[in-house]
Design a protein around this motif. Structure first.
Motif, short mmCIF file in Angstrom:
data_model
loop_
_atom_site.label_atom_id
_atom_site.label_comp_id
_atom_site.label_asym_id
_atom_site.label_seq_id
_atom_site.Cartn_x
_atom_site.Cartn_y
_atom_site.Cartn_z
N VAL A 59 7.18 3.84 9.87
CA VAL A 59 6.36 4.37 8.78
C VAL A 59 7.06 4.16 7.45
O VAL A 59 8.23 4.52 7.29
N PHE A 60 6.32 3.60 6.51
CA PHE A 60 6.79 3.39 5.15
C PHE A 60 5.85 4.13 4.21
O PHE A 60 4.63 4.03 4.34
N ILE A 61 6.42 4.89 3.29
CA ILE A 61 5.64 5.58 2.26
C ILE A 61 6.21 5.18 0.92
O ILE A 61 7.42 5.31 0.69
N GLY A 62 5.36 4.68 0.05
CA GLY A 62 5.82 4.21 -1.25
C GLY A 62 6.81 3.07 -1.13
O GLY A 62 7.69 2.93 -1.97
N GLY A 63 6.67 2.26 -0.08
CA GLY A 63 7.55 1.12 0.12
C GLY A 63 8.90 1.45 0.72
O GLY A 63 9.72 0.57 0.92
N VAL A 64 9.12 2.72 1.04
CA VAL A 64 10.41 3.17 1.57
C VAL A 64 10.23 3.55 3.05
O VAL A 64 9.29 4.25 3.41
N LYS A 109 0.85 -1.18 0.00
CA LYS A 109 0.00 0.00 0.00
C LYS A 109 0.89 1.23 0.00
O LYS A 109 2.04 1.18 0.39
N ALA A 110 0.35 2.37 -0.43
CA ALA A 110 1.15 3.59 -0.53
C ALA A 110 1.69 4.05 0.81
O ALA A 110 2.80 4.58 0.88
N ALA A 111 0.93 3.85 1.88
CA ALA A 111 1.39 4.23 3.22
C ALA A 111 1.14 3.04 4.15
O ALA A 111 0.03 2.49 4.18
N VAL A 112 2.16 2.67 4.92
CA VAL A 112 2.07 1.53 5.83
C VAL A 112 2.70 1.95 7.15
O VAL A 112 3.79 2.53 7.17
N LEU A 148 5.97 15.93 4.37
CA LEU A 148 5.20 14.69 4.55
C LEU A 148 4.01 14.65 3.59
O LEU A 148 3.78 13.65 2.92
N LYS A 149 3.28 15.73 3.52
CA LYS A 149 2.11 15.79 2.64
C LYS A 149 2.52 15.54 1.19
O LYS A 149 1.86 14.78 0.48
N GLN A 150 3.61 16.14 0.76
CA GLN A 150 4.07 15.95 -0.61
C GLN A 150 4.51 14.50 -0.85
O GLN A 150 4.26 13.94 -1.91
N MET A 151 5.14 13.89 0.15
CA MET A 151 5.53 12.48 0.02
C MET A 151 4.29 11.60 -0.15
O MET A 151 4.29 10.66 -0.97
N LEU A 152 3.24 11.90 0.61
CA LEU A 152 2.00 11.13 0.50
C LEU A 152 1.33 11.34 -0.86
O LEU A 152 0.80 10.39 -1.44
N ILE A 153 1.39 12.56 -1.37
CA ILE A 153 0.85 12.84 -2.70
C ILE A 153 1.64 12.08 -3.76
O ILE A 153 1.07 11.43 -4.64
N ASN A 154 2.95 12.15 -3.68
CA ASN A 154 3.81 11.47 -4.66
C ASN A 154 3.60 9.96 -4.66
O ASN A 154 3.67 9.32 -5.72
#
Length: 102
Positions: free
Chosen positions: A68-73, A11-14, A90-96
């Motif tokens: 916290v992982f965003i985009g698998g990272v 998922k995009a955010a985990v 953070l918001k931009q990372m979630l958008i990306n």
């Protein structure tokens, strides 16, 4: 460690958490407030939670929760995520990662 990587990229955010952790709760609420719907893995409720916690430690997660992982990272723990939120990235990372849309 492969299980953690697989879960983190599904998922995009985990967020890996524990149900009794107040910082975990705060990070989950932050994501919800930003409009994200992260996958939540509560290690104290998972059958292999202790093993997963050791794997997180092996990946360099310190403290192990929240992780916290965003985009698998791996993005970091609560302190890292709050710092990213304060500086606006953070918001931009979630958008990306397509965890939120604007």
């Amino acid at each position: 460690m492969d299980k953690i990587r697989d879960l983190a990229s599904q998922k995009a955010a985990v967020i890996f958490t524990k149900s009794s952790c107040c910082m975990c709760y705060s990070i989950k609420q932050l994501f919800y407030d930003l409009g994200a719907s992260p996958a939540i893995h509560e290690l104290d409720k998972e059958a292999r939670g202790r093993e997963m916690e050791l794997a997180l430690r092996g990946l360099g997660c310190s403290p192990t929760v929240p992780a916290v992982f965003i985009g698998g990272v791996y993005v970091g723990s609560a302190t890292d995520v709050i710092s990213l939120h304060v500086d606006g990235s953070l918001k931009q990372m979630l958008i990306n990662a397509k965890a939120i849309w604007f």
